[in-house]
Scaffold this active site. Structure first.
Site, PDB file in Angstrom:
ATOM      1  N   ARG A   2       0.818  -1.205   0.000  1.00  0.00           N
ATOM      2  CA  ARG A   2       0.000   0.000   0.000  1.00  0.00           C
ATOM      3  C   ARG A   2       0.859   1.265   0.000  1.00  0.00           C
ATOM      4  O   ARG A   2       0.395   2.350  -0.345  1.00  0.00           O
ATOM      5  CB  ARG A   2      -0.955  -0.021   1.181  1.00  0.00           C
ATOM      6  CG  ARG A   2      -2.098   0.959   1.116  1.00  0.00           C
ATOM      7  CD  ARG A   2      -3.359   0.473   1.844  1.00  0.00           C
ATOM      8  NE  ARG A   2      -3.112  -0.172   3.092  1.00  0.00           N
ATOM      9  CZ  ARG A   2      -2.956   0.449   4.272  1.00  0.00           C
ATOM     10  NH1 ARG A   2      -2.996   1.775   4.321  1.00  0.00           N
ATOM     11  NH2 ARG A   2      -2.756  -0.245   5.374  1.00  0.00           N
ATOM     12  N   TYR A  55     -16.604  13.993 -17.906  1.00  0.00           N
ATOM     13  CA  TYR A  55     -17.056  12.606 -17.794  1.00  0.00           C
ATOM     14  C   TYR A  55     -18.178  12.553 -16.770  1.00  0.00           C
ATOM     15  O   TYR A  55     -18.116  13.190 -15.715  1.00  0.00           O
ATOM     16  CB  TYR A  55     -15.874  11.731 -17.383  1.00  0.00           C
ATOM     17  CG  TYR A  55     -16.244  10.329 -16.968  1.00  0.00           C
ATOM     18  CD1 TYR A  55     -17.051   9.525 -17.778  1.00  0.00           C
ATOM     19  CD2 TYR A  55     -15.786   9.808 -15.767  1.00  0.00           C
ATOM     20  CE1 TYR A  55     -17.387   8.246 -17.396  1.00  0.00           C
ATOM     21  CE2 TYR A  55     -16.112   8.520 -15.377  1.00  0.00           C
ATOM     22  CZ  TYR A  55     -16.918   7.744 -16.193  1.00  0.00           C
ATOM     23  OH  TYR A  55     -17.245   6.473 -15.806  1.00  0.00           O
ATOM     24  N   LYS A  67      -8.164   3.745 -20.383  1.00  0.00           N
ATOM     25  CA  LYS A  67      -8.447   4.007 -21.788  1.00  0.00           C
ATOM     26  C   LYS A  67      -7.203   3.863 -22.652  1.00  0.00           C
ATOM     27  O   LYS A  67      -6.676   2.779 -22.807  1.00  0.00           O
ATOM     28  CB  LYS A  67      -9.061   5.392 -21.931  1.00  0.00           C
ATOM     29  CG  LYS A  67     -10.501   5.615 -21.469  1.00  0.00           C
ATOM     30  CD  LYS A  67     -11.040   4.830 -20.352  1.00  0.00           C
ATOM     31  CE  LYS A  67     -12.469   5.215 -19.992  1.00  0.00           C
ATOM     32  NZ  LYS A  67     -12.664   5.208 -18.537  1.00  0.00           N
TER      33      LYS A  67
END
Length: 407
Positions: A82, A136, A226
């Protein structure tokens, strides 16, 4: 009509260079891999470890204290998944170089990346955001719903300066915008922001076509799902920024757990190596499809940005849902930037969560379709679109007239 244009830009030049002085295409292949030859490796390794052994607990304590103070990457071997991962770090290094930024911080998704930015600014008491529509749909919803305690003022680019307040922590724009492909003068907006950080969502353009940091943006956001990944098989987000802001983002990532899986980091680094080739090839196909769509009487309006790219939006005279239902080669699905061409109806899916009036005011009308052009042959794609658009009711008008009928 926002239509096909002859566009010229420094990003069209294959010798476009980044801060290292090397061509963008060269850096896309080699960034993040500088140390491999010294290790006797050719392909970057995937480190799947969640934790790492250490026999120096005092030293670990000091490194964790240092991270808590500045958020800088801990020196020496990794500590815990993490806190950071070597495979993910390679991707971060590469993306920062391509965007011309000091650093980049990767997250589990684009929305996790935006959330981290808002949390950083909110933790400083700067919860007000100035934003330009369209964005978006989920970014719009995150701001409008106030889920993170933020307050948003929506404005057009010319109104950014007047919308700023003492508690404004961020100005957010997307250019080209999702899904209308509207473009923003980034340099002008950055100037209007003054000392307030400008965040530019650069998902559609990628650093191949546009590097917002060169125009004054302090933060550059990507849904790495994307174009950066490019194959529809990895979910991720990333923010390119200066090292100071990167430190704060790492602290938020550590505290909230929005980490990117190492396999995702590996796939993204691999995706970057072909990013310039993919974007330029798909953009060339998109420009041809734009010309054909603009000349087609079944199409009311075509949207295509001046900087080019592989994203195309168009409004049809008929029922857009019928077009979606009739495609066979093109994939009817959300997302974008994959090697295959995707089409979707924003008002039904990607922007459904935005209030209908706000959607329409931002140009996301009900007859709008958004298409992400892939790497298929242009004539095969056009044959599928031609069939999906339905019967022609009139002969196609000359292209020159089509491009001017709604300008």
């Amino acid at each position: 009509m926002d239509s096909a244009r002859t566009h010229t830009s420094s990003s069209d030049d294959a010798r476009t260079t980044v801060r290292t002085g090397r061509a963008l295409a060269t850096e896309a292949v080699h960034a993040g891999r500088d140390d491999l030859a010294g290790q006797g490796l050719h392909a970057p390794p995937i480190d799947l470890s969640t934790t790492y052994p250490s026999y120096d607990s005092r030293g670990e304590a000091a490194r964790i204290d240092a991270f808590a103070t500045t958020g800088a990457d801990p020196e020496g071997p990794p500590v815990y998944g993490r806190l950071g991962n070597p495979t993910v770090a390679r991707f971060e290094t590469a993306l920062a170089r391509l965007e011309g930024a000091e650093a980049a911080v990767a997250f589990a998704s684009g929305m996790a990346a935006l959330t981290a930015v808002l949390l950083v600014r909110g933790s400083m008491g700067l919860r007000h955001v100035v934003a330009v529509r369209p964005l978006y749909g989920c970014s719009d919803h995150l701001l409008t719903a106030g889920l993170l305690g933020s307050e948003v003022t929506w404005t057009d680019p010319a109104g950014v300066a007047d919308a700023l307040r003492p508690d404004t922590g961020l100005v957010l724009v997307e250019s080209p915008a999702n899904p209308t492909l509207a473009e923003v003068d980034l340099r002008a907006v950055a100037h209007a922001c003054g000392s307030v950080p400008l965040l530019v969502d650069n998902t559609f353009a990628t650093p191949v076509l546009q590097r917002p940091a060169e125009h004054g943006a302090r933060l550059v956001l990507h849904s790495a799902t994307k174009y950066l990944g490019g194959h529809g098989d990895v979910l991720a987000g990333v923010v390119a920024c200066d090292e100071e802001f990167a430190g704060r983002l790492r602290q938020v990532r550590f505290a909230t757990g929005g980490v990117l899986h190492p396999l995702g980091g590996y796939l993204l680094l691999r995706g970057l190596s072909t990013l310039p080739v993919r974007v330029r090839a798909a953009s060339a196909t998109a420009a041809t499809l734009v010309e054909r769509l603009a000349a087609d009487p079944r199409v009311a309006r075509v949207h295509y940005p001046r900087i080019g790219g592989a994203m195309v939006s168009f409004e049809v005279h008929g029922d857009p849902h019928d077009v979606i239902g009739r495609v066979r080669l093109i994939t009817p699905a959300v997302s974008l930037g994959s090697v295959d061409t995707l089409i979707q109806h924003p008002a039904s899916i990607s922007h459904r969560i935005v209030a209908a009036d706000d959607r329409r005011d931002a140009g996301v009308v009900d007859r709008l379709l958004r298409m992400s052009v892939g790497l298929e042959d242009v004539d095969d794609l056009w044959a599928d679109l031609d069939r999906a658009l339905g019967e022609r009711v009139a002969e196609a008008i000359p292209l020159r007239e089509a491009l001017s009928r709604a300008d």
